[in-house]
Design a protein around this motif. Sequence first.
Motif, PDB file in Angstrom:
ATOM      1  N   GLN A 226     -51.338 -73.599  16.662  1.00 27.09           N
ATOM      2  CA  GLN A 226     -51.184 -72.328  17.373  1.00 27.09           C
ATOM      3  C   GLN A 226     -52.046 -72.297  18.626  1.00 27.09           C
ATOM      4  O   GLN A 226     -51.623 -71.796  19.664  1.00 27.09           O
ATOM      5  CB  GLN A 226     -51.558 -71.161  16.460  1.00 27.09           C
ATOM      6  CG  GLN A 226     -50.438 -70.786  15.500  1.00 27.09           C
ATOM      7  CD  GLN A 226     -50.848 -69.723  14.512  1.00 27.09           C
ATOM      8  OE1 GLN A 226     -52.025 -69.534  14.230  1.00 27.09           O
ATOM      9  NE2 GLN A 226     -49.869 -69.026  13.971  1.00 27.09           N
TER      10      GLN A 226
ATOM     11  N   GLU B 248     -54.754 -63.351  15.853  1.00 28.20           N
ATOM     12  CA  GLU B 248     -53.826 -63.929  14.886  1.00 28.20           C
ATOM     13  C   GLU B 248     -52.388 -63.587  15.252  1.00 28.20           C
ATOM     14  O   GLU B 248     -51.503 -64.448  15.272  1.00 28.20           O
ATOM     15  CB  GLU B 248     -54.148 -63.357  13.508  1.00 28.20           C
ATOM     16  CG  GLU B 248     -53.799 -64.257  12.376  1.00 28.20           C
ATOM     17  CD  GLU B 248     -54.333 -63.705  11.060  1.00 28.20           C
ATOM     18  OE1 GLU B 248     -54.820 -64.505  10.266  1.00 28.20           O
ATOM     19  OE2 GLU B 248     -54.278 -62.490  10.840  1.00 28.20           O
TER      20      GLU B 248
ATOM     21  N   ARG C  88     -49.259 -65.911  16.531  1.00 28.01           N
ATOM     22  CA  ARG C  88     -47.957 -65.975  15.859  1.00 28.01           C
ATOM     23  C   ARG C  88     -46.827 -65.630  16.812  1.00 28.01           C
ATOM     24  O   ARG C  88     -45.772 -66.261  16.805  1.00 28.01           O
ATOM     25  CB  ARG C  88     -47.932 -64.974  14.708  1.00 28.01           C
ATOM     26  CG  ARG C  88     -48.603 -65.504  13.496  1.00 28.01           C
ATOM     27  CD  ARG C  88     -48.355 -64.527  12.376  1.00 28.01           C
ATOM     28  NE  ARG C  88     -49.501 -64.478  11.517  1.00 28.01           N
ATOM     29  CZ  ARG C  88     -49.857 -63.410  10.834  1.00 28.01           C
ATOM     30  NH1 ARG C  88     -49.166 -62.310  10.936  1.00 28.01           N
ATOM     31  NH2 ARG C  88     -50.903 -63.455  10.067  1.00 28.01           N
ATOM     32  N   LEU C  89     -47.077 -64.613  17.617  1.00 29.73           N
ATOM     33  CA  LEU C  89     -46.073 -64.191  18.594  1.00 29.73           C
ATOM     34  C   LEU C  89     -45.708 -65.364  19.492  1.00 29.73           C
ATOM     35  O   LEU C  89     -44.541 -65.652  19.742  1.00 29.73           O
ATOM     36  CB  LEU C  89     -46.664 -63.048  19.418  1.00 29.73           C
ATOM     37  CG  LEU C  89     -45.789 -62.437  20.489  1.00 29.73           C
ATOM     38  CD1 LEU C  89     -44.671 -61.677  19.830  1.00 29.73           C
ATOM     39  CD2 LEU C  89     -46.588 -61.517  21.370  1.00 29.73           C
TER      40      LEU C  89
ATOM     41  N   GLN D  66     -46.139 -68.492  18.884  1.00 26.54           N
ATOM     42  CA  GLN D  66     -45.459 -69.530  18.107  1.00 26.54           C
ATOM     43  C   GLN D  66     -43.980 -69.214  17.967  1.00 26.54           C
ATOM     44  O   GLN D  66     -43.122 -70.085  18.075  1.00 26.54           O
ATOM     45  CB  GLN D  66     -46.103 -69.587  16.724  1.00 26.54           C
ATOM     46  CG  GLN D  66     -45.839 -70.843  15.988  1.00 26.54           C
ATOM     47  CD  GLN D  66     -46.674 -70.897  14.744  1.00 26.54           C
ATOM     48  OE1 GLN D  66     -46.987 -69.880  14.135  1.00 26.54           O
ATOM     49  NE2 GLN D  66     -47.037 -72.086  14.336  1.00 26.54           N
ATOM     50  N   PHE D  67     -43.694 -67.941  17.763  1.00 25.10           N
ATOM     51  CA  PHE D  67     -42.315 -67.518  17.604  1.00 25.10           C
ATOM     52  C   PHE D  67     -41.537 -67.687  18.905  1.00 25.10           C
ATOM     53  O   PHE D  67     -40.381 -68.098  18.910  1.00 25.10           O
ATOM     54  CB  PHE D  67     -42.300 -66.045  17.174  1.00 25.10           C
ATOM     55  CG  PHE D  67     -40.963 -65.567  16.707  1.00 25.10           C
ATOM     56  CD1 PHE D  67     -40.618 -65.674  15.378  1.00 25.10           C
ATOM     57  CD2 PHE D  67     -40.065 -65.011  17.583  1.00 25.10           C
ATOM     58  CE1 PHE D  67     -39.399 -65.243  14.929  1.00 25.10           C
ATOM     59  CE2 PHE D  67     -38.833 -64.573  17.143  1.00 25.10           C
ATOM     60  CZ  PHE D  67     -38.500 -64.692  15.814  1.00 25.10           C
TER      61      PHE D  67
ATOM     62  N   LEU E 254     -41.328 -57.522  18.323  1.00 18.91           N
ATOM     63  CA  LEU E 254     -41.824 -58.812  17.843  1.00 18.91           C
ATOM     64  C   LEU E 254     -43.324 -58.755  17.542  1.00 18.91           C
ATOM     65  O   LEU E 254     -43.777 -59.290  16.525  1.00 18.91           O
ATOM     66  CB  LEU E 254     -41.531 -59.869  18.900  1.00 18.91           C
ATOM     67  CG  LEU E 254     -41.374 -61.275  18.379  1.00 18.91           C
ATOM     68  CD1 LEU E 254     -40.310 -61.309  17.312  1.00 18.91           C
ATOM     69  CD2 LEU E 254     -40.999 -62.203  19.504  1.00 18.91           C
ATOM     70  N   ILE E 255     -44.073 -58.085  18.426  1.00 18.72           N
ATOM     71  CA  ILE E 255     -45.510 -57.943  18.146  1.00 18.72           C
ATOM     72  C   ILE E 255     -45.688 -57.201  16.830  1.00 18.72           C
ATOM     73  O   ILE E 255     -46.490 -57.587  15.975  1.00 18.72           O
ATOM     74  CB  ILE E 255     -46.219 -57.181  19.288  1.00 18.72           C
ATOM     75  CG1 ILE E 255     -46.137 -57.950  20.592  1.00 18.72           C
ATOM     76  CG2 ILE E 255     -47.682 -56.918  18.939  1.00 18.72           C
ATOM     77  CD1 ILE E 255     -46.651 -57.183  21.786  1.00 18.72           C
TER      78      ILE E 255
ATOM     79  N   CYS F 262     -44.845 -59.452  13.970  1.00 21.68           N
ATOM     80  CA  CYS F 262     -45.879 -60.479  13.759  1.00 21.68           C
ATOM     81  C   CYS F 262     -47.077 -59.884  13.034  1.00 21.68           C
ATOM     82  O   CYS F 262     -47.783 -60.586  12.319  1.00 21.68           O
ATOM     83  CB  CYS F 262     -46.340 -61.061  15.094  1.00 21.68           C
ATOM     84  SG  CYS F 262     -45.186 -62.229  15.775  1.00 21.68           S
TER      85      CYS F 262
ATOM     86  N   LEU G 241     -43.061 -62.502   9.082  1.00 26.71           N
ATOM     87  CA  LEU G 241     -42.282 -63.577   9.721  1.00 26.71           C
ATOM     88  C   LEU G 241     -42.670 -64.933   9.163  1.00 26.71           C
ATOM     89  O   LEU G 241     -42.540 -65.951   9.836  1.00 26.71           O
ATOM     90  CB  LEU G 241     -42.496 -63.554  11.239  1.00 26.71           C
ATOM     91  CG  LEU G 241     -41.885 -62.395  11.998  1.00 26.71           C
ATOM     92  CD1 LEU G 241     -42.219 -62.486  13.469  1.00 26.71           C
ATOM     93  CD2 LEU G 241     -40.390 -62.368  11.828  1.00 26.71           C
TER      94      LEU G 241
ATOM     95  N   LEU H 176     -41.701 -68.684   9.867  1.00 28.32           N
ATOM     96  CA  LEU H 176     -41.530 -68.931  11.303  1.00 28.32           C
ATOM     97  C   LEU H 176     -42.845 -68.805  12.039  1.00 28.32           C
ATOM     98  O   LEU H 176     -43.222 -69.666  12.821  1.00 28.32           O
ATOM     99  CB  LEU H 176     -40.526 -67.940  11.879  1.00 28.32           C
ATOM    100  CG  LEU H 176     -39.197 -67.880  11.147  1.00 28.32           C
ATOM    101  CD1 LEU H 176     -38.381 -66.722  11.639  1.00 28.32           C
ATOM    102  CD2 LEU H 176     -38.459 -69.169  11.379  1.00 28.32           C
ATOM    103  N   ALA H 177     -43.536 -67.717  11.840  1.00 22.80           N
ATOM    104  CA  ALA H 177     -44.817 -67.514  12.496  1.00 22.80           C
ATOM    105  C   ALA H 177     -45.708 -66.741  11.549  1.00 22.80           C
ATOM    106  O   ALA H 177     -45.444 -65.585  11.331  1.00 22.80           O
ATOM    107  CB  ALA H 177     -44.631 -66.709  13.791  1.00 22.80           C
ATOM    108  N   PRO H 178     -46.732 -67.332  10.956  1.00 22.20           N
ATOM    109  CA  PRO H 178     -47.165 -68.714  11.091  1.00 22.20           C
ATOM    110  C   PRO H 178     -46.134 -69.712  10.551  1.00 22.20           C
ATOM    111  O   PRO H 178     -45.545 -69.473   9.502  1.00 22.20           O
ATOM    112  CB  PRO H 178     -48.448 -68.765  10.265  1.00 22.20           C
ATOM    113  CG  PRO H 178     -48.357 -67.639   9.324  1.00 22.20           C
ATOM    114  CD  PRO H 178     -47.565 -66.586  10.016  1.00 22.20           C
ATOM    115  N   LEU H 179     -45.973 -70.773  11.281  1.00 21.45           N
ATOM    116  CA  LEU H 179     -44.957 -71.754  10.945  1.00 21.45           C
ATOM    117  C   LEU H 179     -45.359 -72.552   9.719  1.00 21.45           C
ATOM    118  O   LEU H 179     -46.480 -73.029   9.619  1.00 21.45           O
ATOM    119  CB  LEU H 179     -44.776 -72.692  12.134  1.00 21.45           C
ATOM    120  CG  LEU H 179     -43.650 -73.706  12.039  1.00 21.45           C
ATOM    121  CD1 LEU H 179     -42.321 -73.003  12.138  1.00 21.45           C
ATOM    122  CD2 LEU H 179     -43.773 -74.740  13.122  1.00 21.45           C
TER     123      LEU H 179
END
Lengths: 367, 543
Positions: free
Chosen positions: A11, A140, A144-145, A147-148, B467-468, B471, B481, B484-487
């Motif tokens: 990340q 965090e 993630r955002l 990464q997505f 999306l935020i 997440c 998610l 996918l995130a964290p993958l």
Amino acid sequence: MLDQGKISASQLSLLLFTLVGSTAMLFIPAVTAESAGRDGWMSILFLSTIFGLLVAWVCTSLGQHFPRENIIEYSPKVFGPVLGHLISLSYIFFFIWTNAIIVGEFADFMIATFLPETPRLVFVLIIVWLAAYAVRNGLEVIGRLNQFLFPLLLISYLGLVVFVINDIKLANLTPVLENGIKPVLKGSLPPSAWRGEIVLMLMILPNLNQPAKGRKASIYAVVFLGIVLTLNTIATVGVFGAELSSHLTFPYFTLADYGQVAIVLERMEALVMLVWVAGLMIKIAMFYYCGVLALARWFNLQDYKPLITPIGIILIAWSSIIYENSRELVELISKTFPVYAFTFELLIPALLLAVAAVRKKRGGSSQ
Amino acid sequence: MLRNIFKKLKKLADRERPYTKGEHLVENIPLSTNLARNIQHLKEIFQDCSDVVFREYAIGGSKPVKAAIFYVDGLVNTSLLSDAALNPLMVDSQWVNEFGKVNSRNAYKIVKDRLLTIGEIIETNQVNELADHIMTGTTALLLDGSEQALILNTRNWESRAVEEPETEAVVRGPRDGFTENIRVNTAHIRRRIRTSRLKSEVMKIGTLTKTDVFILYIKDIVDNKVVEEVRTRLSRIDTDSILESGYIEEFIEDEPFTPFAQMNVTERPDKVAAGLLEGQVAIMVDNTPFVLMVPYTFPQFLSSPEDHYNRYPWATFVRLLRIVALIIAMLGPSVYVAITSYHQEMIPTSLLISIASSREGIPFPAFVEAILMEVTFEILREAGVRLPRPIGPAISFVGALVIGEAAVTAKLVSPIMVVVVGLTAIASFTIPSLEGAIAVRLIRFPIIFLAGALGLFGIMVALLAILIHLCALRSFGVPFLSPLAPLSPRDLKDSFVRFPWWAMFTRPHMTGSKEPVRQGFSQKPQTPPPRKNGNQKGGGKDA
């Protein structure tokens, strides 16, 4: 630590990529073409990558010296309270100032290319609000955002190169090194300043869940970014030629206009713009986060969240007055910004590292 | 002002609630040896409860012992009651000679050990507890001279037969669904997972409704922290009633201010069983067929249990199709609004001309048109649900046709807008999870507003904000998610694509990491070698 969120090494790597890539992608072809002409890709591929690696090495070394602390915490330990706190304060200034420039860039870009009649403040407000929302949720969530969104960013960065590949005239790139090495060196200054933005690592390395992997992650990011940026510059200069590239404000963006996906979608620049908004939002959020976190640390607060709104207001106001017009912006980012950038990205961290090594200062690794 | 309102409400809430512990007016008193006194107590409690049946009778021959039963009419199986509790006591007890005659000293023991021919018995010596049990459909048996009372499980009430769940239909797969009877529901799960590791803990929530809530999980697969979290959150609920699992959902979710559900809601036992096997925890509530499952992650949002039964290439295709449908359902009208009002250059010229000609004479901008049609559709949908079953579908179809057709002819909306809205409506029904479809429908409206104000940029802003939010969203500590995130690359095997069963040998990392391996490693079917006595020699020559 103020933010307990943890991010993984991958990340971090992706964050650093987006951090630099989202603006560099847009401006670098023009800026390097201006000083290095058709050899701009060399300044990006070699010199600025080396600079980026240097910054990454210094930052991660500092990170290994002080594994649980960020620069605001350890600079007073290294330089003594007075000088150390001053340096911390100057970093806070650097984060917010740079962010104000980026927010301004964003608003101007939107006005110039998409919604010319919308007031500038609307864009500034929206992007700062989005970034503030991300910052509120912590590193965090930003990780993630990113990464997505990363696959989308990558498609827009590289996909464009694929679409225009037939229009690239390699003749535009020759002769190589016509004017010697000097323009290449000069042209590598602005990109290096950008590449050095990975200095934000100094704030986020403590949040890495496997601190040992930090160096590898940052090196991957720097090298990969070097390749992607070089491809973009080659594509831009290859299609438009060095002369035109240097005169376009957003050459890479004009490239999107050029490409055509099948027949269904014409003029994809709107789609590229969307992805670019996402990347830039993450970049602004990163700088915002570091600024807020650093200030909270500097004031010795227990929580960084109360500072989000005040700093957001400062950002909105500052970004409105930081420069007058887009010509001034180009001056700012190609002349003034590199000076600041080299100071904050390499000089001070290197000094910190040297002094810390000499004085044998180390942060408690067992905490 | 808000603070004042809050203060007043707090004051109201802090007031003493007389019936927090239980609704009985009597103190928690022990049963006495005197039957008449006990009956008196219970009669006081059940005063004016016309459905509570009381019957007094006698046990034994020469020196009969008095006994009494209490039960709620309609909740007990009366034939079982007379076969197992009345007949042996009233008739057979006369012939018991082994321990001597039945008398008030040994009556309780003899009745309990030798006479009652019924499966489940509970003993109690508290009047309150006895009353509570009677309310759940058991029969209370009181004997003279005994401080203990027997509670006989005679529960049996009318409930809906097991039917195919209407909200989650499948083409291939089991057709049974949960019912309102929690016992039948747990039996559904137990029939699918026949291991003692399948645990079902019981809790009673609601001071008045005293609803049974079951926590189901498979021991050593589930993450103990999640179970513990479910337990603590459930035990924190302090309310008078739980009538549906939706009550519980809103009391225990991680993030209350969101349109997105953080729990999977299903009425399919196979889905619950599959979830349990992947390390999820199911929360079953009495009186509703809808079961909650946690933790909930994004791939479940788009997966139907059928995906696991159909062939994997098809399942993968369907899942990708659902993602397209999700995007259409969420963004369809807003993209149309944004492109036609701000980014006409993106549309190929011929299409642009046809759009422009179809919009000719329409008095509203595309944005108003979109909002108008979307609201109309939602009204039709809601009417379709509310209308009496036989006329519901007819009305909604006719309504849609008439309104769509008439609106176009009257030049209120353009035909292309009708197409867009229709497509959006259909797409929104492909989302398998009911709660997910609701969230998507809801967030569509703000996105249309932003698209009308800022074009594609507005859509992007909305998407980024969502999306935020996603997440940051967690379901019982697991990021929404999650693969996918964290993958976590390993878990992508069952997200956008579905790997064949022999390739999915691990459980999802986030929920089932305690016992990650679920099957042998490489079970890819091999083509068997050709048989020796087959047509090897005379291949193709057989008569």
